[in-house]
Write an enzyme that holds these catalytic residues in place. Structure first.
Site, PDB file in Angstrom:
ATOM      1  CB  SER A 208      11.611 -17.481   6.370  1.00 27.49           C
ATOM      2  OG  SER A 208      11.817 -16.211   5.782  1.00 27.49           O
ATOM      3  CD  GLU A 430      -7.879 -20.834 -14.420  1.00 24.08           C
ATOM      4  OE1 GLU A 430      -6.692 -20.474 -14.561  1.00 24.08           O
ATOM      5  OE2 GLU A 430      -8.617 -20.387 -13.519  1.00 24.08           O
TER       6      GLU A 430
END
EC number: 3.4.24.-
Length: 650
Positions: A208, A430
């Site tokens: 990559s 959250e």
């Protein structure tokens, strides 16, 4: 490498010296010629008629005639000058004789042959100089000369550009070991030839972007101590057919003169793509360049001592003839670093940064799964820049955490203005994610939760796995589905069905993607069985593999959709059960997020256990949740990482 010679440096210096000497000589001649031409006789200028009148009046004592210029002295010792007519005046000499004037005749001075040549050739010299300058600039811009399009653009890397060794390469030990054999061959070729072994002619580095392929190639050259030529695949291809093939031939000729050596071709997919794979008739120039490269690597003429190393992140598009044995014999995968590799990479880059005592490379490595070496280098650099902006003398863990948030999630939205109700909903959202994750044993540990807007998210819960995961179990996938749906469930429980926001769009997308993979690829549906209903295509687009469903009946497609929906709804039910049974914990975590904006994983665990978070609150619980419509108290911004005081000297 020990090749520090600069063969063209002395020649360039001599050429510049000759050019400047020629320019100075030409300027001197021009100044001399102009000076002689413009030098005039001293004295008062008289017309010819006035000069004759002075002669007849007897005031002229002496004259000097040079061509058509006459100069002289009066009886009062004053000087004069005048120009004679082009046609000789027959009365001039009798008049001078009658007036008893002392006459001196001088021949007319003609310019020297050098002055004549300079004047006549000056325009042509100027035109040639302009043409030479233009051609020289074309040579510099093209890199191979105005008439040398087919010359190679490969550059030789020497020690003056910075020597790299394997000590500078961390986190890719397996790839380094595979290439160690090439280094040993370049150092001692007889060691392998004695047993009849042949070193690979080429090595293809696959990985990559940012994994260190180019750095690894430079380290090979630095360890072997041989000339290292580097070129990009795009440097071969031009608009003229045949230029790329000529550059390949010239590159190998240049490499033969420096053998043993290494030729590194970066981004070889620019020239090595599969022939005939494009639309229409393909690219003739690129295919001819590839054909020449194939012949040079393994054709009738052997290239002993030349090792080709190439790098690409698109091995699927390369031509099969390029990958066969005899050309790129060895394919070396340069993967993303694991946790140990990330620790080593961070330590390499941290050597150049003054660190505070609280910096822990392993903690940072645990929180950066999937990052490449280039990403980690950028993380260290961002932390150093952040510390410099704050006027710190040392880079502390707080700066590394903020830099990691900036790299992963984006820049903080300081200009974003949220209403108290929006901030309150974000805190509960959250907190719902965090609590479900705490109560699901198979989930990864929580690193922190924050409601500071970054990138495209208003808040985020960050997990930190104990180690890198290469396979996932069914119980963890169920736990992940529940924790992903925890934010949506928290909004439903606290604000009601009609007040659910669109903030869970990303969560729903993530849950759908996970449930679809469980049903269609991993065989985790009892009704459908261990079968694959989705095939991956070889071609990729924007980094993602394209996939499609097998040909299936409508009944199977409906069953797949129903199973995906069932898995997500089961996760929704599990999250609902956890949050309704622990509603007090949900209020406590949301209240702390509203007050401090960011909580660590340990602080969330203490709040879930009914304890205080220990931030100058005397061990008391978090601030109670304000009712809807009331103002939010001013946020307490901590000095250190997540509220801990900054270390001394940082």
């Amino acid at each position: 490498m020990n090749d520090d010679k600069q063969p063209d440096g002395g020649n360039n210096w001599m050429k510049n010296l000759v050019i400047w000497v020629g320019i100075l000589v030409a300027l001197a001649l021009v100044v001399s010629l102009i000076g002689e031409r413009t030098t005039a006789s001293p004295g008062k200028s008289l017309s010819y008629s006035a000069f004759l009148n002075q002669v007849k009046q007897g005031t002229v004592a002496k004259v000097e005639i040079a061509g058509t210029v006459v100069s002289g002295t009066m009886k009062d010792n004053s000087t004069f000058r005048s120009n004679l007519p082009a046609v000789v005046d027959p009365q001039l000499m009798p008049a001078l004789t009658a007036a008893n004037v002392d006459v001196v005749a001088k021949p007319e001075e003609s310019p020297s042959i050098w002055q004549y040549l300079l004047v006549q050739s000056l325009p042509f010299v100027l035109m040639l100089a302009i043409a030479f300058f233009v051609l020289r600039q074309m040579q510099k811009s093209s890199g191979s000369g105005a008439m040398g399009f087919g010359k190679s653009r490969a550059k030789m890397l020497t020690e003056k550009h910075g020597k790299i060794t394997f000590d500078d390469v961390a986190g890719i030990d397996e790839a380094r070991e595979e290439l160690q054999e090439i280094v040993e061959f370049l150092k001692d070729p007889t060691k392998f030839a004695r047993l009849g072994g042949k070193i690979p002619k080429g090595a293809l580095l696959v990985g990559s972007p940012g994994t260190g392929k180019t750095l690894l190639a430079r380290a090979i050259a630095g360890e072997a101590g041989v000339p290292f030529f580097t070129i990009s695949g795009s440097d071969f291809v031009e608009m003229f057919v045949g230029v790329g093939a000529s550059r390949v031939r010239d590159m190998f000729e240049q490499a033969k003169r420096s053998a043993p050596c290494i030729v590194f071709i970066d981004e070889i997919d620019a020239v090595g793509r599969h022939r005939g794979a494009g639309l229409g008739n393909g690219n003739d120039e690129r295919e001819q360049t590839l054909n020449q490269l194939l012949v040079e690597m393994d054709g009738f003429e052997a290239n002993e001592g030349i090792i080709i190393i190439a790098a690409t992140n698109r091995p699927d598009v390369l031509d099969p003839a390029l990958l066969r044995p005899g050309r790129f014999d060895r394919r070396v995968t340069v993967p993303l670093p694991d946790i140990e590799g990330r620790v080593q990479i961070l330590q390499v880059h941290m050597k150049k940064v003054p660190l505070a005592p609280d910096v822990d490379a392993r903690t940072l490595a645990r929180g950066t799964p999937g990052m490449s070496g280039a990403d980690l280098a950028n993380l260290v650099n961002e932390a150093a820049l952040m510390a410099a902006r704050l006027g710190k003398r040392l880079v502390a863990m707080a700066q590394f955490e903020l830099a990691k948030d900036r790299v992963i999630m984006g820049t903080e939205w300081k200009s974003l203005v949220m209403t108290p109700e929006e901030k309150r909903m974000t805190a509960y959202h959250e907190a719902g994610h965090a609590l479900v994750r705490i109560h699901e044993p198979a989930s990864d540990p929580i690193h922190k939760a924050t409601i500071i807007p970054r990138g495209g998210a208003l808040g985020m819960v960050v997990s930190m796995p104990e180690r890198d995961n290469y396979s996932y179990h069914r119980d963890k996938m169920y736990a992940d589905l529940a924790s992903v749906m925890g934010g949506r469930v928290a909004e439903e429980v606290i604000f009601g069905y009609d007040k659910v926001s669109s903030g869970a769009s990303g969560d729903i997308q993530q849950a759908t993607k996970l449930a679809r993979a469980m049903v269609m690829r991993w065989g985790m549906s009892d009704k459908l069985g261990p079968l694959e209903y989705e095939e991956q295509q070889g071609e990729t687009f924007l980094g993602y593999s394209q996939s499609q469903r097998h040909n299936m009946s409508n009944e199977t497609a409906l069953l797949i959709d129903s199973e995906i929906k069932r898995l997500i709804e089961d996760g929704h039910k599990r999250a609902t059960q956890v949050l309704t049974e622990n509603i007090d914990q949900l209020h406590a975590v949301a209240g702390a997020l509203l007050e401090y904006e960011t909580l660590t994983g340990d602080e969330i665990k203490r709040l879930a256990a009914g304890e205080g978070i220990g931030r100058d609150d005397g061990g008391a619980s978090a601030t109670p949740i304000p009712a809807a419509g009331t103002s939010i108290p001013k946020t307490k911004r901590p000095n250190g990482p997540f509220g801990n005081p900054a270390p001394a000297g940082a």
